[in-house]
Design an enzyme around this catalytic site. Structure first.
Site, PDB file in Angstrom:
ATOM      1  N   LYS A 140      44.329  48.231  53.253  1.00  0.00           N
ATOM      2  CA  LYS A 140      45.039  47.975  52.218  1.00  0.00           C
ATOM      3  C   LYS A 140      46.182  49.218  52.150  1.00  0.00           C
ATOM      4  O   LYS A 140      46.267  50.169  52.854  1.00  0.00           O
ATOM      5  CB  LYS A 140      44.170  48.452  51.135  1.00  0.00           C
ATOM      6  CG  LYS A 140      44.925  47.959  49.621  1.00  0.00           C
ATOM      7  CD  LYS A 140      44.347  46.503  49.534  1.00  0.00           C
ATOM      8  CE  LYS A 140      45.087  45.737  48.084  1.00  0.00           C
ATOM      9  NZ  LYS A 140      44.194  44.509  47.937  1.00  0.00           N
ATOM     10  N   ASP A 180      49.709  42.016  46.648  1.00  0.00           N
ATOM     11  CA  ASP A 180      48.824  42.465  45.581  1.00  0.00           C
ATOM     12  C   ASP A 180      49.461  42.723  44.093  1.00  0.00           C
ATOM     13  O   ASP A 180      50.674  42.290  44.096  1.00  0.00           O
ATOM     14  CB  ASP A 180      47.920  43.716  46.123  1.00  0.00           C
ATOM     15  CG  ASP A 180      46.585  44.228  45.245  1.00  0.00           C
ATOM     16  OD1 ASP A 180      45.634  43.285  45.465  1.00  0.00           O
ATOM     17  OD2 ASP A 180      46.680  44.841  44.394  1.00  0.00           O
TER      18      ASP A 180
HETATM   19  P1  NDP Z   1      50.318  40.733  39.407  1.00  0.00           P
HETATM   20  O1  NDP Z   1      51.131  41.862  39.819  1.00  0.00           O
HETATM   21  O2  NDP Z   1      50.850  39.281  39.872  1.00  0.00           O
HETATM   22  O3  NDP Z   1      49.621  40.748  38.043  1.00  0.00           O
HETATM   23  C1  NDP Z   1      48.916  41.775  37.744  1.00  0.00           C
HETATM   24  C2  NDP Z   1      48.695  41.646  35.989  1.00  0.00           C
HETATM   25  O4  NDP Z   1      47.744  42.588  35.880  1.00  0.00           O
HETATM   26  C3  NDP Z   1      49.724  41.882  35.228  1.00  0.00           C
HETATM   27  O5  NDP Z   1      49.765  40.891  34.282  1.00  0.00           O
HETATM   28  C4  NDP Z   1      49.821  43.133  34.986  1.00  0.00           C
HETATM   29  O6  NDP Z   1      50.550  43.661  33.628  1.00  0.00           O
HETATM   30  C5  NDP Z   1      48.392  43.444  34.904  1.00  0.00           C
HETATM   31  N1  NDP Z   1      47.995  44.817  35.069  1.00  0.00           N
HETATM   32  C6  NDP Z   1      48.168  45.606  36.360  1.00  0.00           C
HETATM   33  N2  NDP Z   1      47.900  46.713  36.154  1.00  0.00           N
HETATM   34  C7  NDP Z   1      47.446  46.910  35.075  1.00  0.00           C
HETATM   35  C8  NDP Z   1      46.686  48.116  34.198  1.00  0.00           C
HETATM   36  N3  NDP Z   1      46.426  49.175  34.709  1.00  0.00           N
HETATM   37  N4  NDP Z   1      46.391  47.978  32.916  1.00  0.00           N
HETATM   38  C9  NDP Z   1      46.703  46.539  32.445  1.00  0.00           C
HETATM   39  N5  NDP Z   1      46.954  45.512  33.039  1.00  0.00           N
HETATM   40  C10 NDP Z   1      47.449  45.644  34.259  1.00  0.00           C
HETATM   41  O7  NDP Z   1      48.988  41.030  40.445  1.00  0.00           O
HETATM   42  P2  NDP Z   1      48.017  40.159  41.147  1.00  0.00           P
HETATM   43  O8  NDP Z   1      47.545  38.756  40.074  1.00  0.00           O
HETATM   44  O9  NDP Z   1      48.037  39.776  42.552  1.00  0.00           O
HETATM   45  O10 NDP Z   1      46.618  41.006  41.042  1.00  0.00           O
HETATM   46  C11 NDP Z   1      45.722  40.903  39.918  1.00  0.00           C
HETATM   47  C12 NDP Z   1      44.169  41.371  40.439  1.00  0.00           C
HETATM   48  O11 NDP Z   1      43.834  40.565  41.370  1.00  0.00           O
HETATM   49  C13 NDP Z   1      44.503  42.782  41.092  1.00  0.00           C
HETATM   50  O12 NDP Z   1      43.335  43.645  40.876  1.00  0.00           O
HETATM   51  C14 NDP Z   1      44.440  42.525  42.722  1.00  0.00           C
HETATM   52  O13 NDP Z   1      43.918  43.413  43.372  1.00  0.00           O
HETATM   53  C15 NDP Z   1      43.414  41.239  42.606  1.00  0.00           C
HETATM   54  N6  NDP Z   1      43.614  40.309  43.753  1.00  0.00           N
HETATM   55  C16 NDP Z   1      44.699  39.766  44.224  1.00  0.00           C
HETATM   56  C17 NDP Z   1      44.941  38.816  45.027  1.00  0.00           C
HETATM   57  C18 NDP Z   1      46.237  38.170  45.418  1.00  0.00           C
HETATM   58  O14 NDP Z   1      46.380  37.416  46.371  1.00  0.00           O
HETATM   59  N7  NDP Z   1      47.267  38.610  44.612  1.00  0.00           N
HETATM   60  C19 NDP Z   1      43.718  38.580  45.806  1.00  0.00           C
HETATM   61  C20 NDP Z   1      42.538  39.089  45.619  1.00  0.00           C
HETATM   62  C21 NDP Z   1      42.490  40.099  44.307  1.00  0.00           C
HETATM   63  P3  NDP Z   1      51.763  44.262  33.656  1.00  0.00           P
HETATM   64  O15 NDP Z   1      52.911  43.363  34.387  1.00  0.00           O
HETATM   65  O16 NDP Z   1      52.142  44.738  32.478  1.00  0.00           O
HETATM   66  O17 NDP Z   1      51.615  45.462  34.650  1.00  0.00           O
HETATM   67  O1  2IT Z   2      42.683  41.898  47.582  1.00  0.00           O
HETATM   68  C1  2IT Z   2      43.124  41.022  48.155  1.00  0.00           C
HETATM   69  O2  2IT Z   2      42.485  40.418  48.631  1.00  0.00           O
HETATM   70  C2  2IT Z   2      44.518  40.762  48.202  1.00  0.00           C
HETATM   71  N1  2IT Z   2      45.253  41.460  47.816  1.00  0.00           N
HETATM   72  C3  2IT Z   2      45.051  39.725  49.348  1.00  0.00           C
HETATM   73  C4  2IT Z   2      45.071  40.427  50.696  1.00  0.00           C
HETATM   74  C5  2IT Z   2      45.702  39.256  51.721  1.00  0.00           C
HETATM   75  O3  2IT Z   2      45.739  39.951  52.977  1.00  0.00           O
HETATM   76  O4  2IT Z   2      46.008  38.280  51.484  1.00  0.00           O
END
Ligand code: NDP
Ligand code: 2IT
Length: 467
Positions: A140, A180
């Site tokens: 990561k 992420d």
């Molecule tokens: P994005 O940046 O697309 O969206 C993140 C969302 O969460 C936004 O709405 C953001 O609001 C909100 N957010 C982030 N940090 C905070 C915080 N500290 N407090 C309140 N709201 C918050 O990210 P993703 O959708 O990609 O990721 C969301 C979650 O999913 C994370 O935990 C990530 O690790 C996990 N994840 C993502 C994967 C992927 O493929 N993208 C895979 C597996 C897990 P704001 O815009 O206001 O910050």
């Molecule tokens: O938390 C996760 O699994 C991710 N942000 C996706 C990682 C990836 O390599 O696609």
């Protein structure tokens, strides 16, 4: 294959005390990293059941090796903002474990990023990637850079500076980053462009790429879709389905948007979304038209979720309030909860509210969204609880499928990738479900995921000797 046998004076701790010994070492050696301690504690607590049966992991000191990243890279990222002023951020890549494949995991750009947060994410990634059935190690990275409020040019200059250091540490057979929080298609594009320029190589060094230049269909959708497939698998074990279920979704980014989309496909009704400034509740449901509006708001206009309630007048907006001891989003009565924003967004009080309101399923799209106390409450209540490293593994699994397509220099159809994603999510559920039974804790998918993910990595480490 024959495994090396180890005799290690350091492994003389009495078996019953081994886990606690490792945990106290982790806390001492990684001070001020509470999220890392939390992630390690949860996994090691599950492994108590394994260590009783398998003393070989203790004599080879597998746990001490797993909690020590293979490599930690920290670097300066200087860049010019649009005013011509110098900005300096900190960049990181944690290369946690490569026993079953090249390091693989996302990059997070968010002001809260620090070493401990990335270590917790890299540690979780090792077990998650193992569960996908594909050959991927865990890593990561990211930065405390905040893309919010920055121009496209600023984001590009930052990404180019970040990659100017990172490029020497990664590669398609070494370490393959992805997105992420704060890193989506735009950022992956800028990062890829700079890598290609520096190396003079067009390779699958990142996943989540654009469809015209090596990306996989369904990768943007995969985490959300996969999480909903996982919830459906959990419900199936109780003869139930998502049809007609009211669902709470937090966040409004990549994972949340495609969670809501797949919920609609399967006949469920998402009613909430949020961002760091607050939440919206739409009792009529967020339908396809409203979801398309949210995608435009968040992905194109980069606006705030509050605007939803100004546009769709039947919805309510509640601002985030750090002084509150609970999040009102988890206080709304619903059948299912899909935390999809960030770590520790469900505390014990929130979990209590969900349980009191009769929640049947919690499927974690975000990484470690429930505190340790909240997780324990869900397990004690006997609800269907899908822990992050299983429920959100669809994103990285589809990254693995993107790597496979890049290696073959071919692209699969949308249907083909979706079918593979669906079957991987079913197989992860089966592994977690059956492992929980074998180790005497039926229904406990936390133990199932931690042990199921651990065994493959630990056995590979035994096979490969002391490295
Ligand atoms: P994005 O940046 O697309 O969206 C993140 C969302 O969460 C936004 O709405 C953001 O609001 C909100 N957010 C982030 N940090 C905070 C915080 N500290 N407090 C309140 N709201 C918050 O990210 P993703 O959708 O990609 O990721 C969301 C979650 O999913 C994370 O935990 C990530 O690790 C996990 N994840 C993502 C994967 C992927 O493929 N993208 C895979 C597996 C897990 P704001 O815009 O206001 O910050
Ligand atoms: O938390 C996760 O699994 C991710 N942000 C996706 C990682 C990836 O390599 O696609």
């Amino acid at each position: 294959m024959a495994s090396t046998t180890f005799t290690s004076p350091g492994a003389k701790v009495r078996p019953g005390e081994y886990i606690d010994h490792v945990l106290s070492q982790v806390k001492a050696k990684n001070p001020a990293e509470p999220e890392y301690h939390q992630a390690v504690q949860e996994v090691l607590d599950s492994l108590r059941l394994v260590l009783q049966k398998h003393p070989e992991y203790q004599s080879a000191r597998i746990l001490e090796r797993m909690v020590e990243p293979e490599r930690v890279i920290m670097f300066r990222v200087p860049w010019f903002d649009d005013h011509g002023d110098v900005q300096v951020n900190r960049g990181y890549r944690i290369e946690m474990n490569s026993a079953i494949g090249p390091y693989k995991g996302g990059l997070r750009f968010h002001p809260s990023v620090n070493l401990g947060i990335l270590k917790f994410l890299a540690f979780e990634q090792v077990f998650k990637n193992s569960l996908t059935t594909l050959m991927m190690g865990g890593g990561k990275g990211g930065s405390d850079f905040d893309p919010k409020g920055k121009s496209d040019n600023e984001v590009m200059r930052f990404c180019q500076s970040f990659m100017t250091e990172l490029f020497r540490h990664i590669g398609p057979d070494t370490d393959v980053p992805a997105g992420d929080i704060g890193v989506g298609g735009r950022e992956v594009g800028f990062l890829f462009g700079q890598y290609k320029r520096l190396k003079n190589e067009f390779t699958g060094v990142l996943t989540g790429k654009g469809l015209n230049w090596g990306g996989s269909l369904i990768r943007p959708e995969a985490t959300g879709y996969g999480c909903v497939y996982f919830a459906a698998e959990m419900l199936k074990t109780r003869g139930d389905s998502l049809e007609g279920k009211t669902c709470l979704v937090s966040g409004s980014g990549n994972v949340s948007q495609y969670t809501a989309e797949k919920l609609l496909d399967l006949g469920a009704k998402p009613v909430t979304l949020s961002d760091s400034s607050g939440m919206i509740f739409d009792p009529d449901g967020i339908d396809r038209e409203k979801l398309a509006w949210v995608k435009d708001l968040k992905n194109m206009r980069r606006g705030r979720i509050r605007e939803y309630a100004e546009h769709f007048r039947k919805a309510d907006f509640a601002p985030a309030d750090a002084a509150q001891d609970h999040n009102p989003l988890w206080g709304i009565k619903a059948d299912c909860a899909f935390p999809s924003a960030t770590q520790n967004e469900i505390n014990a009080k929130d979990a209590g509210n969900l349980i009191k309101n009769g929640v049947k399923v919690v499927a974690e799209g975000a990484n470690m969204p429930s505190t340790a106390e909240a997780t324990q409450l869900f397990l004690d209540a006997g609800i269907l609880y899908g822990p992050a490293k299983a429920a959100n593994a669809g994103g990285v699994a589809t990254s693995g499928l993107e790597m496979a397509q890049n290696s073959m220099r071919l692209s699969w159809t949308r249907e083909e990738v979706d079918k593979r994603l669906h079957s991987i999510m079913s197989s992860i559920h089966k592994t977690c479900f059956e492992t929980a039974e074998i180790y005497g804790t039926p229904g406990n998918l936390v133990n199932g995921a931690n042990i199921g993910g651990f065994l493959k990595v630990a056995n590979a480490m035994l096979d490969q000797g002391l490295v």
